[in-house]
Design a protein around this motif. Sequence first.
Motif, PDB file in Angstrom:
ATOM      1  N   SER A  26      -4.762 -13.228  62.868  1.00 39.58           N
ATOM      2  CA  SER A  26      -4.550 -13.987  64.111  1.00 39.58           C
ATOM      3  C   SER A  26      -4.756 -13.023  65.278  1.00 39.58           C
ATOM      4  O   SER A  26      -4.744 -11.791  65.100  1.00 39.58           O
ATOM      5  CB  SER A  26      -3.133 -14.556  64.146  1.00 39.58           C
ATOM      6  N   ASP A  27      -4.931 -13.574  66.470  1.00 40.64           N
ATOM      7  CA  ASP A  27      -5.081 -12.721  67.655  1.00 40.64           C
ATOM      8  C   ASP A  27      -3.881 -11.793  67.813  1.00 40.64           C
ATOM      9  O   ASP A  27      -4.030 -10.631  68.170  1.00 40.64           O
ATOM     10  CB  ASP A  27      -5.248 -13.583  68.912  1.00 40.64           C
ATOM     11  N   LYS A  28      -2.699 -12.319  67.528  1.00 44.52           N
ATOM     12  CA  LYS A  28      -1.465 -11.528  67.644  1.00 44.52           C
ATOM     13  C   LYS A  28      -1.509 -10.305  66.731  1.00 44.52           C
ATOM     14  O   LYS A  28      -1.261  -9.179  67.177  1.00 44.52           O
ATOM     15  CB  LYS A  28      -0.269 -12.409  67.279  1.00 44.52           C
ATOM     16  N   GLU A  31      -4.192  -7.712  67.676  1.00 42.52           N
ATOM     17  CA  GLU A  31      -3.761  -6.882  68.799  1.00 42.52           C
ATOM     18  C   GLU A  31      -2.751  -5.825  68.360  1.00 42.52           C
ATOM     19  O   GLU A  31      -2.852  -4.651  68.740  1.00 42.52           O
ATOM     20  CB  GLU A  31      -3.150  -7.763  69.894  1.00 42.52           C
ATOM     21  N   GLU A  98     -12.535  -7.154  67.361  1.00 42.47           N
ATOM     22  CA  GLU A  98     -12.148  -7.373  68.755  1.00 42.47           C
ATOM     23  C   GLU A  98     -13.377  -7.615  69.625  1.00 42.47           C
ATOM     24  O   GLU A  98     -13.382  -8.516  70.467  1.00 42.47           O
ATOM     25  CB  GLU A  98     -11.372  -6.174  69.297  1.00 42.47           C
ATOM     26  N   ARG A 101     -14.741 -11.105  69.036  1.00 38.04           N
ATOM     27  CA  ARG A 101     -13.919 -12.171  69.624  1.00 38.04           C
ATOM     28  C   ARG A 101     -13.999 -12.216  71.139  1.00 38.04           C
ATOM     29  O   ARG A 101     -13.846 -13.269  71.737  1.00 38.04           O
ATOM     30  CB  ARG A 101     -12.451 -12.014  69.207  1.00 38.04           C
ATOM     31  N   LYS A 102     -14.236 -11.066  71.760  1.00 35.32           N
ATOM     32  CA  LYS A 102     -14.141 -10.989  73.217  1.00 35.32           C
ATOM     33  C   LYS A 102     -15.484 -10.946  73.948  1.00 35.32           C
ATOM     34  O   LYS A 102     -15.511 -11.013  75.167  1.00 35.32           O
ATOM     35  CB  LYS A 102     -13.324  -9.754  73.605  1.00 35.32           C
TER      36      LYS A 102
END
Length: 132
Positions: A26-28, A31, A98, A101-102
């Motif tokens: 997940s993004d969480k 990170e 990352e 996704r970004k």
Amino acid sequence: MGDYLTQFVKEVVQKDVKGLLPQNLSDKWLEILSDEAQEFINIQEGVLPEEKAITSALFIAVLTILQHQQGNKRSVEITPEELIRAFQNYIIALSAEEISRKTEIKVEPPTLKNIFRDDRQVKVHYTGAAKE
């Protein structure tokens, strides 16, 4: 174990080892693992003291994948150099995820079989419009 580590084990590790691949986080958790990866890099570069204990989700993720690759034995057999390379390759995969996704740059994700391989070939695709 810290509350977030207990949560990480429950939410990610205990479900399926494939959930530890960066593209499945997940993004969480991506990170959190990326932050821990930066801390690991700082230790390697001497910014943080080597004595600082690494009790982190990053450590759990790498060891769990290694354990899976070695047939889910109770112990993992690996040299210190191989362990460092596994961490480095996992950190690279986290960074690539990352970026995927970004940005409009998409990096082919690793598999459980090749995530720690130094010779892994990676395809990168730009999904944005071509510039003139």
